[in-house]
Design a protein around this motif. Structure first.
Motif, PDB file in Angstrom:
ATOM      1  N   GLY A  78      53.557  -7.493  -7.432  1.00 40.97           N
ATOM      2  CA  GLY A  78      52.576  -6.664  -8.121  1.00 40.97           C
ATOM      3  C   GLY A  78      52.871  -5.178  -7.985  1.00 40.97           C
ATOM      4  O   GLY A  78      52.681  -4.400  -8.937  1.00 40.97           O
ATOM      5  N   ILE A  79      53.351  -4.771  -6.817  1.00 38.11           N
ATOM      6  CA  ILE A  79      53.692  -3.365  -6.595  1.00 38.11           C
ATOM      7  C   ILE A  79      54.980  -2.991  -7.329  1.00 38.11           C
ATOM      8  O   ILE A  79      55.089  -1.921  -7.937  1.00 38.11           O
ATOM      9  CB  ILE A  79      53.837  -3.078  -5.086  1.00 38.11           C
ATOM     10  N   LEU A  80      55.968  -3.898  -7.299  1.00 40.92           N
ATOM     11  CA  LEU A  80      57.264  -3.604  -7.917  1.00 40.92           C
ATOM     12  C   LEU A  80      57.162  -3.410  -9.427  1.00 40.92           C
ATOM     13  O   LEU A  80      57.860  -2.561  -9.996  1.00 40.92           O
ATOM     14  CB  LEU A  80      58.265  -4.717  -7.592  1.00 40.92           C
ATOM     15  N   ILE A  81      56.285  -4.174 -10.088  1.00 42.71           N
ATOM     16  CA  ILE A  81      56.169  -4.003 -11.548  1.00 42.71           C
ATOM     17  C   ILE A  81      55.503  -2.665 -11.890  1.00 42.71           C
ATOM     18  O   ILE A  81      55.797  -2.073 -12.932  1.00 42.71           O
ATOM     19  CB  ILE A  81      55.429  -5.182 -12.218  1.00 42.71           C
ATOM     20  N   ILE A  82      54.637  -2.182 -11.001  1.00 43.27           N
ATOM     21  CA  ILE A  82      54.054  -0.850 -11.209  1.00 43.27           C
ATOM     22  C   ILE A  82      55.105   0.231 -10.987  1.00 43.27           C
ATOM     23  O   ILE A  82      55.195   1.202 -11.742  1.00 43.27           O
ATOM     24  CB  ILE A  82      52.855  -0.634 -10.261  1.00 43.27           C
ATOM     25  N   ILE A  83      55.934   0.058  -9.939  1.00 45.10           N
ATOM     26  CA  ILE A  83      57.004   1.022  -9.664  1.00 45.10           C
ATOM     27  C   ILE A  83      58.010   1.029 -10.813  1.00 45.10           C
ATOM     28  O   ILE A  83      58.487   2.089 -11.241  1.00 45.10           O
ATOM     29  CB  ILE A  83      57.705   0.684  -8.329  1.00 45.10           C
ATOM     30  N   ALA A  84      58.337  -0.170 -11.327  1.00 43.81           N
ATOM     31  CA  ALA A  84      59.275  -0.260 -12.454  1.00 43.81           C
ATOM     32  C   ALA A  84      58.747   0.507 -13.657  1.00 43.81           C
ATOM     33  O   ALA A  84      59.502   1.215 -14.341  1.00 43.81           O
ATOM     34  CB  ALA A  84      59.513  -1.722 -12.812  1.00 43.81           C
ATOM     35  N   LEU A  85      57.451   0.386 -13.914  1.00 43.46           N
ATOM     36  CA  LEU A  85      56.843   1.128 -15.023  1.00 43.46           C
ATOM     37  C   LEU A  85      56.910   2.627 -14.770  1.00 43.46           C
ATOM     38  O   LEU A  85      57.211   3.418 -15.673  1.00 43.46           O
ATOM     39  CB  LEU A  85      55.388   0.681 -15.209  1.00 43.46           C
ATOM     40  N   LEU A 113      52.582  -5.422 -22.453  1.00 48.21           N
ATOM     41  CA  LEU A 113      52.255  -5.932 -21.120  1.00 48.21           C
ATOM     42  C   LEU A 113      51.749  -4.785 -20.258  1.00 48.21           C
ATOM     43  O   LEU A 113      52.418  -3.744 -20.159  1.00 48.21           O
ATOM     44  CB  LEU A 113      53.505  -6.558 -20.490  1.00 48.21           C
ATOM     45  N   GLN A 114      50.575  -4.948 -19.666  1.00 45.16           N
ATOM     46  CA  GLN A 114      50.013  -3.941 -18.777  1.00 45.16           C
ATOM     47  C   GLN A 114      50.139  -4.442 -17.332  1.00 45.16           C
ATOM     48  O   GLN A 114      49.353  -5.281 -16.883  1.00 45.16           O
ATOM     49  CB  GLN A 114      48.549  -3.664 -19.112  1.00 45.16           C
ATOM     50  N   PRO A 115      51.117  -3.948 -16.579  1.00 40.97           N
ATOM     51  CA  PRO A 115      51.385  -4.474 -15.233  1.00 40.97           C
ATOM     52  C   PRO A 115      50.199  -4.404 -14.287  1.00 40.97           C
ATOM     53  O   PRO A 115      50.033  -5.284 -13.426  1.00 40.97           O
ATOM     54  CB  PRO A 115      52.529  -3.572 -14.742  1.00 40.97           C
ATOM     55  N   SER A 116      49.348  -3.382 -14.423  1.00 38.56           N
ATOM     56  CA  SER A 116      48.237  -3.215 -13.482  1.00 38.56           C
ATOM     57  C   SER A 116      47.274  -4.402 -13.495  1.00 38.56           C
ATOM     58  O   SER A 116      46.635  -4.698 -12.473  1.00 38.56           O
ATOM     59  CB  SER A 116      47.472  -1.923 -13.783  1.00 38.56           C
ATOM     60  N   PHE A 118      48.055  -7.557 -13.648  1.00 30.47           N
ATOM     61  CA  PHE A 118      48.606  -8.575 -12.756  1.00 30.47           C
ATOM     62  C   PHE A 118      48.596  -8.095 -11.302  1.00 30.47           C
ATOM     63  O   PHE A 118      48.436  -8.898 -10.380  1.00 30.47           O
ATOM     64  CB  PHE A 118      50.021  -8.939 -13.198  1.00 30.47           C
ATOM     65  N   THR A 119      48.748  -6.779 -11.127  1.00 30.46           N
ATOM     66  CA  THR A 119      48.706  -6.220  -9.777  1.00 30.46           C
ATOM     67  C   THR A 119      47.327  -6.420  -9.155  1.00 30.46           C
ATOM     68  O   THR A 119      47.216  -6.621  -7.937  1.00 30.46           O
ATOM     69  CB  THR A 119      49.072  -4.722  -9.820  1.00 30.46           C
ATOM     70  N   LYS A 120      46.276  -6.386  -9.966  1.00 35.61           N
ATOM     71  CA  LYS A 120      44.923  -6.620  -9.442  1.00 35.61           C
ATOM     72  C   LYS A 120      44.823  -8.000  -8.791  1.00 35.61           C
ATOM     73  O   LYS A 120      44.251  -8.143  -7.701  1.00 35.61           O
ATOM     74  CB  LYS A 120      43.887  -6.524 -10.568  1.00 35.61           C
ATOM     75  N   ILE A 121      45.369  -9.018  -9.449  1.00 30.57           N
ATOM     76  CA  ILE A 121      45.309 -10.379  -8.911  1.00 30.57           C
ATOM     77  C   ILE A 121      46.175 -10.499  -7.665  1.00 30.57           C
ATOM     78  O   ILE A 121      45.762 -11.109  -6.662  1.00 30.57           O
ATOM     79  CB  ILE A 121      45.752 -11.400  -9.975  1.00 30.57           C
ATOM     80  N   ALA A 122      47.388  -9.916  -7.701  1.00 27.61           N
ATOM     81  CA  ALA A 122      48.267  -9.931  -6.530  1.00 27.61           C
ATOM     82  C   ALA A 122      47.599  -9.228  -5.354  1.00 27.61           C
ATOM     83  O   ALA A 122      47.701  -9.685  -4.201  1.00 27.61           O
ATOM     84  CB  ALA A 122      49.586  -9.254  -6.882  1.00 27.61           C
ATOM     85  N   PHE A 123      46.915  -8.146  -5.631  1.00 28.82           N
ATOM     86  CA  PHE A 123      46.197  -7.384  -4.605  1.00 28.82           C
ATOM     87  C   PHE A 123      45.095  -8.223  -3.969  1.00 28.82           C
ATOM     88  O   PHE A 123      44.938  -8.247  -2.740  1.00 28.82           O
ATOM     89  CB  PHE A 123      45.622  -6.124  -5.261  1.00 28.82           C
ATOM     90  N   GLY A 162      47.453   4.598  -5.562  1.00 27.84           N
ATOM     91  CA  GLY A 162      48.232   5.807  -5.795  1.00 27.84           C
ATOM     92  C   GLY A 162      49.177   5.678  -6.971  1.00 27.84           C
ATOM     93  O   GLY A 162      49.295   6.588  -7.796  1.00 27.84           O
ATOM     94  N   LEU A 163      49.847   4.524  -7.074  1.00 27.91           N
ATOM     95  CA  LEU A 163      50.817   4.326  -8.146  1.00 27.91           C
ATOM     96  C   LEU A 163      50.151   4.307  -9.526  1.00 27.91           C
ATOM     97  O   LEU A 163      50.730   4.783 -10.507  1.00 27.91           O
ATOM     98  CB  LEU A 163      51.576   3.011  -7.928  1.00 27.91           C
ATOM     99  N   ILE A 164      48.956   3.745  -9.602  1.00 27.30           N
ATOM    100  CA  ILE A 164      48.248   3.673 -10.891  1.00 27.30           C
ATOM    101  C   ILE A 164      47.537   4.991 -11.188  1.00 27.30           C
ATOM    102  O   ILE A 164      47.447   5.417 -12.344  1.00 27.30           O
ATOM    103  CB  ILE A 164      47.265   2.486 -10.893  1.00 27.30           C
ATOM    104  N   PHE A 165      47.078   5.679 -10.152  1.00 28.44           N
ATOM    105  CA  PHE A 165      46.410   6.968 -10.336  1.00 28.44           C
ATOM    106  C   PHE A 165      47.334   7.992 -10.986  1.00 28.44           C
ATOM    107  O   PHE A 165      46.895   8.804 -11.815  1.00 28.44           O
ATOM    108  CB  PHE A 165      45.914   7.486  -8.990  1.00 28.44           C
TER     109      PHE A 165
END
Length: 390
Positions: A78-85, A113-116, A118-123, A162-165
């Motif tokens: 979940g974090i890596l897909i946000i970093i990739a974006l 595709l909005q990575p955030s 999926f990150t919510k579920i992983a979180f 932080g990454l999404i902010f």
């Protein structure tokens, strides 16, 4: 059908999901009757739900113990897909929409595709694992152990926040904070620590609003975007002119014009941007009136009740499963409250969808994956009860 196979038939959860799918498809069908739409969003939503139900079935092959062991890897993904974006240069593949770079766009297949989402579920999965592991290690809680748990929750929350902010997407990043706050409240942390946190959070929120209202230049200097300021100003002052004021006015007109029973299928009259996605509740209000809107709200409350009661039931044998329920409850609660609230001017306008109803591939797939985890918790609760009463 054998007794073991029967555990996988959770009739109440199946019925709830089918009701949400029905409401979603009827609402989107009604929304796209307006002249602003050329695409057939209903068919696309059916495809999204089809893929989501396939994912739900696949997830049932993994028990809670396996999910617990994989939780760190799920969170890391979940974090890596946000970093990739974040690292992807802004362009056709990662466009800037409404001032934020929040999407991957695959134009060849017409998919975004909005990575955030999926990150919510992983979180939620990893946060549940963190609480579960802490409870196993510290059987008796102390101020020191509570502070240690709080520190771990802050770190796990701070990374995606932080990454999404910085995308910047303040609305989505605050959802992570809300989920974390609910988990803290239910994790048994000492009330003195919680009271201190609540006071601090409320003070920061009040300070941010005061900056926007009275010192807008300073608010911009500390990183608050102009569109975010406009949303808050439109909320406090209906005479403030912005695109958000137009949306709020139209939304309230749509909801109010539905009156008691609504205008029915294919009779929408109020033009509203993003009616099929963020503003879907306005369509429900105009189409099905107060009765239909109340029925949808009741459906959400019934699901909330199921999540809380299921979480309490499984807590004795799986703290991990319990906090998956609580985390998913928090996710649905904040999305529902904020989305419905903004359509009737109770909350400021944000880009937060009404989960399980709004159109959107990422939101539908991610929210049903979360639902699949809840379904797996219910299956294991059924197995556990059967084992106990043999």
């Amino acid at each position: 059908m054998t007794k073991r196979q029967s555990h996988f038939f959770q009739g109440d959860l199946i019925l709830i999901l089918l009701l949400f799918i029905t409401v979603s498809l009827f609402s989107i069908y009604n929304a796209q009757q307006m002249e602003q739409y050329a695409d057939n969003f209903v068919m696309k939503q059916i495809v999204f739900y089809g893929a989501s139900i396939f994912a739900l079935i696949v997830i049932q092959f993994f028990d809670l113990e396996q999910l617990y062991k994989a939780s760190l890897f799920i969170y890391a993904f979940g974090i890596l897909i946000i970093i990739a974006l974040y690292l992807t240069p802004a362009g056709d593949f990662a466009p800037i929409r409404n001032g934020a770079k929040s999407w991957f766009v695959f134009e060849q297949i017409g998919l975004s595709l909005q990575p955030s989402e999926f990150t919510k579920i992983a979180f939620i999965v990893y946060l549940a694992a963190v609480v579960s592991k802490h409870k196993d290690k510290f059987k008796e809680s102390t101020i020191k152990s509570d502070l240690f748990l709080l520190l771990k929750i802050v770190v796990v929350t701070g990374i995606p926040f932080g990454l999404i902010f910085v995308q910047p997407d303040l609305g989505t990043s605050l959802i992570f904070v809300f989920i974390a706050v609910v988990v803290v409240l239910l994790s048994g942390i000492d009330w003195k620590i919680i009271a201190t946190i609540v006071t601090g959070v409320l003070s920061l929120a009040a300070g941010a609003v005061a900056l926007i209202l009275y010192l807008p230049e300073l608010a911009q200097a500390v990183g608050i975007k102009a569109y975010q300021m406009n949303r808050v100003l439109s909320w406090f002052d209906p005479t403030h002119q912005s695109n958000d004021t137009f949306q709020i006015d139209r939304s309230m007109q749509a909801v109010g014009s539905g009156q008691l029973t609504g205008k029915g299928i294919g009779n929408l009259q109020v033009y509203l941007p993003e009616a099929h996605s963020d503003m879907i509740f306005s369509v429900i209000g105009e189409s099905f009136g107060f009765i239909g809107s109340a029925a949808v709200v009741f459906l959400y409350f019934f699901l909330f009740y199921k999540l809380i009661t299921l979480g309490l039931r499984v807590h004795n044998f799986s703290v991990f499963g319990s906090f998956i329920c609580f985390g998913y409850f928090a996710l649905l609660l904040i999305h529902t409250f904020e989305n419905i609230g903004m359509t009737i001017n109770v909350m400021p306008i944000t880009g937060i969808p009404l989960l399980l109803i709004s159109y959107g591939g990422s939101a539908v797939l991610a929210s049903v994956i979360g639902y699949a985890l809840i379904y797996r918790v219910a299956v294991e609760n059924s197995i556990q009860n059967d084992y106990l009463f043999k």
